[in-house]
Design a protein around this motif. Structure first.
Motif, PDB file in Angstrom:
ATOM      1  N   ILE A 155       0.989  -0.899  -0.553  1.00 32.80           N
ATOM      2  CA  ILE A 155       0.427   0.145   0.095  1.00 32.80           C
ATOM      3  C   ILE A 155       0.745   1.883   0.098  1.00 32.80           C
ATOM      4  O   ILE A 155       0.716   1.608  -0.692  1.00 32.80           O
ATOM      5  CB  ILE A 155      -0.731  -0.027   1.021  1.00 32.80           C
ATOM      6  CG1 ILE A 155      -2.662  -0.951   1.019  1.00 32.80           C
ATOM      7  CG2 ILE A 155      -1.524   1.516   1.625  1.00 32.80           C
ATOM      8  CD1 ILE A 155      -2.634  -0.941   2.517  1.00 32.80           C
ATOM      9  N   CYS A 318     -10.192   2.033   7.846  1.00 33.87           N
ATOM     10  CA  CYS A 318      -8.489   2.302   7.944  1.00 33.87           C
ATOM     11  C   CYS A 318      -7.338   4.027   7.338  1.00 33.87           C
ATOM     12  O   CYS A 318      -8.170   4.455   5.887  1.00 33.87           O
ATOM     13  CB  CYS A 318      -8.753   1.485   6.624  1.00 33.87           C
ATOM     14  SG  CYS A 318      -6.971   0.829   6.017  1.00 33.87           S
ATOM     15  N   ILE A 319      -6.613   3.964   7.204  1.00 40.43           N
ATOM     16  CA  ILE A 319      -5.395   5.716   6.988  1.00 40.43           C
ATOM     17  C   ILE A 319      -4.555   4.600   5.797  1.00 40.43           C
ATOM     18  O   ILE A 319      -3.973   5.626   5.299  1.00 40.43           O
ATOM     19  CB  ILE A 319      -5.319   6.239   7.981  1.00 40.43           C
ATOM     20  CG1 ILE A 319      -4.195   5.343   8.782  1.00 40.43           C
ATOM     21  CG2 ILE A 319      -6.326   7.126   9.017  1.00 40.43           C
ATOM     22  CD1 ILE A 319      -3.142   5.709   9.698  1.00 40.43           C
ATOM     23  N   ARG A 320      -4.949   3.698   5.933  1.00 36.85           N
ATOM     24  CA  ARG A 320      -3.390   2.721   4.722  1.00 36.85           C
ATOM     25  C   ARG A 320      -2.136   3.250   5.078  1.00 36.85           C
ATOM     26  O   ARG A 320      -1.197   3.700   4.145  1.00 36.85           O
ATOM     27  CB  ARG A 320      -3.791   3.460   3.320  1.00 36.85           C
ATOM     28  CG  ARG A 320      -5.274   3.312   2.618  1.00 36.85           C
ATOM     29  CD  ARG A 320      -5.771   1.910   2.180  1.00 36.85           C
ATOM     30  NE  ARG A 320      -6.961   2.303   1.788  1.00 36.85           N
ATOM     31  CZ  ARG A 320      -7.470   0.917   1.930  1.00 36.85           C
ATOM     32  NH1 ARG A 320      -7.521   0.252   2.404  1.00 36.85           N
ATOM     33  NH2 ARG A 320      -9.221   1.175   1.125  1.00 36.85           N
ATOM     34  N   CYS A 321      -1.741   2.799   6.188  1.00 35.59           N
ATOM     35  CA  CYS A 321      -0.578   3.128   6.641  1.00 35.59           C
ATOM     36  C   CYS A 321      -0.314   1.855   6.458  1.00 35.59           C
ATOM     37  O   CYS A 321       1.456   2.510   6.342  1.00 35.59           O
ATOM     38  CB  CYS A 321      -0.616   3.295   8.190  1.00 35.59           C
ATOM     39  SG  CYS A 321      -1.092   1.865   9.013  1.00 35.59           S
ATOM     40  N   GLY A 322      -0.269   0.817   5.742  1.00 42.17           N
ATOM     41  CA  GLY A 322       0.561  -0.058   6.284  1.00 42.17           C
ATOM     42  C   GLY A 322       1.158  -0.876   6.924  1.00 42.17           C
ATOM     43  O   GLY A 322       2.099  -1.886   7.015  1.00 42.17           O
ATOM     44  N   ALA A 323       1.128  -1.209   8.464  1.00 41.97           N
ATOM     45  CA  ALA A 323       1.430  -1.088   9.028  1.00 41.97           C
ATOM     46  C   ALA A 323       0.936  -2.770   9.452  1.00 41.97           C
ATOM     47  O   ALA A 323       1.404  -3.842   9.377  1.00 41.97           O
ATOM     48  CB  ALA A 323       0.915  -0.236  10.574  1.00 41.97           C
ATOM     49  N   CYS A 324      -0.032  -3.412   8.791  1.00 40.48           N
ATOM     50  CA  CYS A 324      -0.794  -4.283   9.292  1.00 40.48           C
ATOM     51  C   CYS A 324       0.356  -5.508   8.654  1.00 40.48           C
ATOM     52  O   CYS A 324       0.487  -6.366   8.478  1.00 40.48           O
ATOM     53  CB  CYS A 324      -2.546  -4.332   8.889  1.00 40.48           C
ATOM     54  SG  CYS A 324      -2.615  -4.443   7.250  1.00 40.48           S
ATOM     55  N   ILE A 347      -5.781  -5.999   5.816  1.00 33.15           N
ATOM     56  CA  ILE A 347      -6.670  -5.178   5.574  1.00 33.15           C
ATOM     57  C   ILE A 347      -6.842  -4.751   4.235  1.00 33.15           C
ATOM     58  O   ILE A 347      -8.315  -5.615   3.808  1.00 33.15           O
ATOM     59  CB  ILE A 347      -6.228  -4.179   5.277  1.00 33.15           C
ATOM     60  CG1 ILE A 347      -6.832  -2.912   5.235  1.00 33.15           C
ATOM     61  CG2 ILE A 347      -5.310  -3.095   4.504  1.00 33.15           C
ATOM     62  CD1 ILE A 347      -8.013  -2.704   6.406  1.00 33.15           C
ATOM     63  N   CYS A 379      -2.920  -2.052  13.911  1.00 33.33           N
ATOM     64  CA  CYS A 379      -3.545  -1.128  13.679  1.00 33.33           C
ATOM     65  C   CYS A 379      -3.638  -0.149  14.550  1.00 33.33           C
ATOM     66  O   CYS A 379      -3.628  -0.207  15.298  1.00 33.33           O
ATOM     67  CB  CYS A 379      -4.840  -1.987  12.969  1.00 33.33           C
ATOM     68  SG  CYS A 379      -6.139  -0.471  12.060  1.00 33.33           S
ATOM     69  N   PRO A 380      -2.854   0.913  14.405  1.00 30.14           N
ATOM     70  CA  PRO A 380      -3.040   2.455  14.905  1.00 30.14           C
ATOM     71  C   PRO A 380      -4.497   2.853  14.754  1.00 30.14           C
ATOM     72  O   PRO A 380      -5.069   3.318  15.641  1.00 30.14           O
ATOM     73  CB  PRO A 380      -2.001   3.427  13.555  1.00 30.14           C
ATOM     74  CG  PRO A 380      -2.190   2.844  12.561  1.00 30.14           C
ATOM     75  CD  PRO A 380      -2.357   1.716  12.704  1.00 30.14           C
ATOM     76  N   MET A 381      -5.506   2.164  13.904  1.00 24.20           N
ATOM     77  CA  MET A 381      -6.969   2.492  13.621  1.00 24.20           C
ATOM     78  C   MET A 381      -7.432   1.333  14.694  1.00 24.20           C
ATOM     79  O   MET A 381      -9.370   1.798  14.398  1.00 24.20           O
ATOM     80  CB  MET A 381      -7.616   2.954  12.475  1.00 24.20           C
ATOM     81  CG  MET A 381      -6.712   3.674  11.204  1.00 24.20           C
ATOM     82  SD  MET A 381      -6.750   5.447  12.608  1.00 24.20           S
ATOM     83  CE  MET A 381      -7.856   5.934  12.896  1.00 24.20           C
ATOM     84  N   ILE A 383      -8.718  -1.584  13.917  1.00 25.36           N
ATOM     85  CA  ILE A 383      -9.543  -2.369  12.933  1.00 25.36           C
ATOM     86  C   ILE A 383      -9.331  -3.215  14.015  1.00 25.36           C
ATOM     87  O   ILE A 383      -8.729  -4.293  13.549  1.00 25.36           O
ATOM     88  CB  ILE A 383      -9.050  -2.012  11.948  1.00 25.36           C
ATOM     89  CG1 ILE A 383      -9.080  -0.246  11.473  1.00 25.36           C
ATOM     90  CG2 ILE A 383      -9.994  -2.574  10.894  1.00 25.36           C
ATOM     91  CD1 ILE A 383      -9.044  -0.174  10.473  1.00 25.36           C
ATOM     92  N   LEU A 385      -9.291  -6.250  12.890  1.00 23.70           N
ATOM     93  CA  LEU A 385      -8.940  -7.256  11.619  1.00 23.70           C
ATOM     94  C   LEU A 385      -8.704  -8.821  11.670  1.00 23.70           C
ATOM     95  O   LEU A 385      -9.340  -9.534  10.823  1.00 23.70           O
ATOM     96  CB  LEU A 385      -7.150  -7.048  10.936  1.00 23.70           C
ATOM     97  CG  LEU A 385      -7.063  -5.489  10.280  1.00 23.70           C
ATOM     98  CD1 LEU A 385      -5.795  -5.013  10.588  1.00 23.70           C
ATOM     99  CD2 LEU A 385      -7.558  -5.574   9.363  1.00 23.70           C
TER     100      LEU A 385
HETATM  101  S1  SF4 Z   1      -2.843  -0.937  10.000  1.00 24.72           S
HETATM  102 FE1  SF4 Z   1      -4.920  -0.520  10.123  1.00 24.72          FE
HETATM  103  S2  SF4 Z   1      -4.548   1.883   9.086  1.00 24.72           S
HETATM  104 FE2  SF4 Z   1      -3.167   0.457   8.251  1.00 24.72          FE
HETATM  105  S3  SF4 Z   1      -3.379  -0.344   6.753  1.00 24.72           S
HETATM  106 FE3  SF4 Z   1      -3.438  -2.394   8.016  1.00 24.72          FE
HETATM  107  S4  SF4 Z   1      -5.713  -1.950   8.270  1.00 24.72           S
HETATM  108 FE4  SF4 Z   1      -5.071   0.304   7.303  1.00 24.72          FE
END
Ligand code: SF4
Length: 479
Positions: A155, A318-324, A347, A379-381, A383, A385
């Motif tokens: 991402i 989701c803020i599309r950070c890619g941490a997951c 995600i 996930c910082p948000m 979510i 998952l």
């Molecule tokens: S870690 Fe959370 S916020 Fe970041 S891309 Fe994955 S689902 Fe989205």
């Protein structure tokens, strides 16, 4: 309305094996994801107070999603009050048609783009190119994969699967076509310098710039981009027309909410305190010398509304950070392309079937997750998952989307292990026949209905003596 996402028609085992066989990809992706995850740990250790801001940001984003209809109306009015034009697109096709219509209206022949996963999702480049419009990606990673005719594998870092030698080779071909000097080495600075020179000329030629959006502030009608390369600023300021393609879920209510969230993509995604560039767009320029004379915002739904007021609603945060992705053991081994659609990693496993009502990626929750929960913790948000992946597996059973052999296998397995005697007998049987199915110390296959399970997994063999047998032997009981 059901969303539409691009899909790879190859079955999961084929896509997975292609990823596993790509040693270069696995090496580069491993390096990149480890670097990102280590960086994230470091920035939160340096500034623990950031976690408070993050939690407040989660609340702000949840509240925005719950109030989305009002925020969309408020944002649209504010954009139009500044002289911008808002177009709503319920589907991917409508979004592409809206951008094409804008390009036609302004007689645009060349479009420059900054990085946007949403435009990958709706396949905007294909749509514009089919209409005879040349499209040029200007984010370095996106430019690399555009030259390679590939899709993003991560991402945040679309070309994370390519090493420098591969990138240099692509740029050599590119230079020959463009009549330019090729990069003299594969040093990162040299490759970046080549792309910079190559793309500068295009910025001046382009009639239209297309960007995505990281956030939209409803109260002020502001679009916010956080980037590291500065290309988005050029895309948003040099061409005479600017189009922002933005998912409806990107909205937050207030400026204060933005301040809570703005650091999160960079901190959690790549371990950087703040992205190098923060671009705020609030309207077309007052004069041609100052920027684009026309600004359009295309607000895209493409299946997002279906998630609202469901147990999956948090996915829209989701803020599309890619941490997951960075912490996912499956993603790190098979790479983003194995997921067969635009969103990969955890995600992608959740969002792809949800947006498309299981038309795309229905297999992912069952095959692309080890249930380690690392994604949910990262996930910082906040979510949920891993919990959503379990729910999606349940939904697949409810809709009878699993192959009949798999359903039958689980049925008989559950019956067998419902009694202690059934459990013991099955272990004895497995131990007796497992020698036929071993490879390099692992069980890689099984007879009958269990064969399907091993299509995507292996497992350790049954121990010579299980704990229960050992216990029974020491306590003198029967095994
Ligand atoms: S870690 Fe959370 S916020 Fe970041 S891309 Fe994955 S689902 Fe989205």
């Amino acid at each position: 309305m059901i969303g539409k996402l691009p899909s790879d028609a190859r079955p999961w085992p084929e896509r997975r094996d292609a990823g596993l066989a790509n040693a270069t990809m696995r090496e580069t992706l491993g390096l990149v994801t480890r670097r990102f995850s280590t960086g994230k740990r470091r920035v939160f250790l340096e500034d623990p107070a950031q976690d408070q801001a993050r939690r407040a940001g989660v609340q702000a984003k949840r509240a925005a999603i719950a109030d989305l209809d009002r925020l969309i109306a408020q944002f649209s009015s504010a954009v139009e009050a500044h002289g911008g034009v808002v177009r709503r697109a319920a589907t991917a096709e409508e979004a592409v048609e809206a951008v094409k219509a804008i390009a036609r209206q302004h007689q645009v022949q060349v479009v420059v783009k900054s990085k946007s996963m949403l435009t990958e999702e709706i396949q905007l480049n294909h749509g514009l190119e089919a209409a005879g419009i040349r499209v040029l990606e200007t984010d370095l990673g996106e430019y690399i994969i555009q030259r390679a005719h590939e899709t993003p594998s991560h991402i945040l870092a679309p070309a994370a699967h390519k090493n420098r030698a591969q990138i240099r080779s692509l740029f050599e071909t590119d230079a020959a076509e463009a009549g330019l000097r090729p990069p003299p080495s594969d040093a990162a600075e040299t490759l970046t310098q080549y792309a910079r020179e190559r793309l500068r000329r295009e910025f001046l030629e382009a009639g239209m710039g297309v960007t995505g959006a990281n956030f939209g502030v409803a109260e002020t009608g502001t679009v916010v981009l956080v980037t590291n390369e500065g290309n988005a600023d050029l895309v948003a300021s040099l061409p005479r027309v600017l189009v922002t393609v933005m998912g409806i879920e990107k909205l937050v209510a207030r400026w204060e909410d933005l301040t809570l969230l703005i650091q999160q993509p960079a901190m959690n995604g790549i371990g950087q305190r703040l992205s190098a560039y923060t671009t705020l767009i609030s309207g077309p320029a007052a004069s041609a010398a100052e920027g684009p004379a026309a600004w359009y915002v295309v607000l895209v739904d493409n299946g997002r509304s279906r998630l609202r007021q469901t147990v999956f609603e948090d996915v829209l945060s989701c803020i599309r950070c890619g941490a997951c992705l960075n912490v996912c053991p499956v993603f790190r081994q098979v790479g983003g392309h194995a997921y067969g659609s635009v969103y990969s990693g955890p995600i992608g496993v959740v969002e792809t079937p949800l947006l498309t009502d299981f038309q795309v990626g229905a297999e992912l929750p069952s095959v692309a997750c080890t249930m380690c929960h690392a994604c949910q913790e990262a996930c910082p948000m906040d979510i949920r998952l891993a919990e959503h992946i379990v729910r999606l597996r349940q939904e697949k059973v409810r809709r009878r989307l699993n192959p009949p052999s798999l359903t039958a296998s689980y049925h008989w397995w559950s019956r067998l292990w419902s009694t202690p005697e059934g459990y013991r007998r099955s272990l004895r049987l497995a131990r007796a026949v497992q020698g036929l199915y071993r490879r390099q110390g692992r069980l890689v296959n099984a007879p009958g209905l269990a064969r399907g399970w091993f299509q995507t997994r292996d497992m350790p063999p049954v121990a010579k003596e299980t704990f229960l047998e050992w216990w029974a032997r020491h306590r003198g009981g029967a095994s």
